[in-house]
Motif scaffolding. Sequence first.
Motif, PDB file in Angstrom:
ATOM      1  N   TRP A 252     -32.679  20.440 -32.945  1.00 44.33           N
ATOM      2  CA  TRP A 252     -32.098  20.425 -34.301  1.00 44.33           C
ATOM      3  C   TRP A 252     -30.592  20.198 -34.166  1.00 44.33           C
ATOM      4  O   TRP A 252     -29.774  21.042 -34.537  1.00 44.33           O
ATOM      5  CB  TRP A 252     -32.397  21.748 -35.009  1.00 44.33           C
ATOM      6  N   TYR A 253     -30.241  19.043 -33.637  1.00 41.82           N
ATOM      7  CA  TYR A 253     -28.846  18.763 -33.298  1.00 41.82           C
ATOM      8  C   TYR A 253     -27.989  18.710 -34.561  1.00 41.82           C
ATOM      9  O   TYR A 253     -28.334  18.027 -35.540  1.00 41.82           O
ATOM     10  CB  TYR A 253     -28.748  17.421 -32.564  1.00 41.82           C
ATOM     11  N   TYR A 255     -25.789  17.087 -36.038  1.00 41.33           N
ATOM     12  CA  TYR A 255     -25.061  15.833 -36.261  1.00 41.33           C
ATOM     13  C   TYR A 255     -24.672  15.744 -37.733  1.00 41.33           C
ATOM     14  O   TYR A 255     -25.511  15.873 -38.632  1.00 41.33           O
ATOM     15  CB  TYR A 255     -25.957  14.657 -35.870  1.00 41.33           C
ATOM     16  N   ALA A 268     -28.766  13.528 -41.221  1.00 39.17           N
ATOM     17  CA  ALA A 268     -29.596  13.469 -40.011  1.00 39.17           C
ATOM     18  C   ALA A 268     -30.628  14.588 -39.969  1.00 39.17           C
ATOM     19  O   ALA A 268     -31.723  14.403 -39.440  1.00 39.17           O
ATOM     20  CB  ALA A 268     -28.711  13.536 -38.772  1.00 39.17           C
ATOM     21  N   GLY A 269     -30.317  15.732 -40.519  1.00 39.96           N
ATOM     22  CA  GLY A 269     -31.258  16.842 -40.507  1.00 39.96           C
ATOM     23  C   GLY A 269     -32.202  16.862 -41.682  1.00 39.96           C
ATOM     24  O   GLY A 269     -32.985  17.807 -41.823  1.00 39.96           O
ATOM     25  N   SER A 330     -37.303  17.793 -36.628  1.00 35.62           N
ATOM     26  CA  SER A 330     -36.133  17.704 -35.748  1.00 35.62           C
ATOM     27  C   SER A 330     -35.080  16.798 -36.359  1.00 35.62           C
ATOM     28  O   SER A 330     -35.377  15.909 -37.169  1.00 35.62           O
ATOM     29  CB  SER A 330     -36.554  17.148 -34.376  1.00 35.62           C
ATOM     30  N   SER A 331     -33.833  17.005 -35.950  1.00 36.68           N
ATOM     31  CA  SER A 331     -32.729  16.183 -36.428  1.00 36.68           C
ATOM     32  C   SER A 331     -32.836  14.801 -35.791  1.00 36.68           C
ATOM     33  O   SER A 331     -32.719  14.660 -34.569  1.00 36.68           O
ATOM     34  CB  SER A 331     -31.391  16.832 -36.055  1.00 36.68           C
ATOM     35  N   TYR A 333     -31.793  10.546 -35.973  1.00 31.98           N
ATOM     36  CA  TYR A 333     -30.884   9.497 -36.455  1.00 31.98           C
ATOM     37  C   TYR A 333     -30.891   8.398 -35.409  1.00 31.98           C
ATOM     38  O   TYR A 333     -31.491   8.536 -34.344  1.00 31.98           O
ATOM     39  CB  TYR A 333     -29.467  10.046 -36.689  1.00 31.98           C
TER      40      TYR A 333
END
Length: 449
Positions: A252-253, A255, A268-269, A330-331, A333
């Motif tokens: 779950w970055y 960004y 992105a999320g 999940s994040s 992109y």
Amino acid sequence: MTRGRDRLVRRLGLVLFAGMALVAVFTVRDYGISRDEFMHARNGEEALRFYLTAGREPREFEIWPYGAAFELPVAALQRVLPFERFDTRHALNAAVGLAGIAGCWSLAARLAGPRAGLCAAVLLALTPRWYGHMFNNPKDIPFAAAYVWALSLLIGVARRLPRPSWRALLGFGGVAGLAMGVRPGGVLLPAYVALAAGWWIVRRRGWTRAPRLAGRVAAAGATAYGVMLLCWPWALRHPLAGPIRALTLLSWYPYNGTTLFAGREYAAGATPRDYALHYLAITTPEVTLALLAGGIVWLAWKRRIPSDPGLALAALGAVLPLAWVTLARSSLYHEVRHLLFTIPPLTALALAALEGLLRRTLDRRGARRWAVAAYLGSSAAWQAGLMIRLHPCEYVYYNQLVGGLPGAAGRYELDYWCASYPEAVRELVARLRREAGASFPARRFRLFV
């Protein structure tokens, strides 16, 4: 007859890889510096410094969630090779990408024989998303190459259960450790070998063999973990909590940017659930999609996957990550860049299914066999032509489900790596040279991007 055909296939494979290596050598300088390369280059240099000083000068690594299994040897070679550092990086990145194509060959050959392996290698080499990332993507391509080789070695282990050799187990553990030493998502690989062993015990009711088999699986996992720590200085300093923290962060970055998807901008999320599958469908060559769809139908009809541990593990290695990022939201992109590692096993599965169909039916009917060969040959020629026209930005390819690149423009992400900047700068310099005339060399220009 079969042995002669297999020898011919292997020779054709050697010709294929020699040709790809030559193309890579002559085109490597066409590729620009991607956005993330500066950070990863610094990560490699800091990792090398960490080991050269025996950890006496601890640093907070800029991109600590990633290991340095690729960056560390690159940083070391940059010190001894007499080339510009990014030329060296791109050449080594391309070599790892070619190793990934070889891994796809190995996986498909283990599943269905040498002919399937050769066709899978050709198909992956002609997959623009793979080839376009091969020169300047320092994390997704190295991870994908290690991942597909680990899957191939894992199949060799699974087919020798309950007595896999120590050489096979430790070889798998070493390659799985390299994958984990690039991205922590490689932790799935030791889980796969444990799952294969558990499945064998339950299915064959081999409870008496469970303790010995568990010891061998644990040895493979320990090897993988040890190699990962050696390749990842930050994790070496935080050997237990560090990899878990990194895996959670990258799933779950945080960004902060947005991504263009189907004509709309998304955080992105907060991308739709079908983001990954949608992108895979429109960025995978049509021939691969057709083979994969036909292969799924054939494998389901013949019920091959439950009875073949190799096919089951290859399918698991390709499908489980896709299911996870879809269900866990999940994040995501930059289209399917983070999921490039699923493309080689999907390609291998597609060709394994085609090989099974050829052996059961089409090999007995010459006309149908030649029809399949003509389809594959014409598709390969079409893909090669597209890639030549897109060069050196092959990775912005879209298939005809969205109308190709013209149909994707303005609706989906294109050159997020900024790979077209060198070409744009060359055109700008040529224009300035024309406008400035004789005074061009004496003038200074300031460029902001």
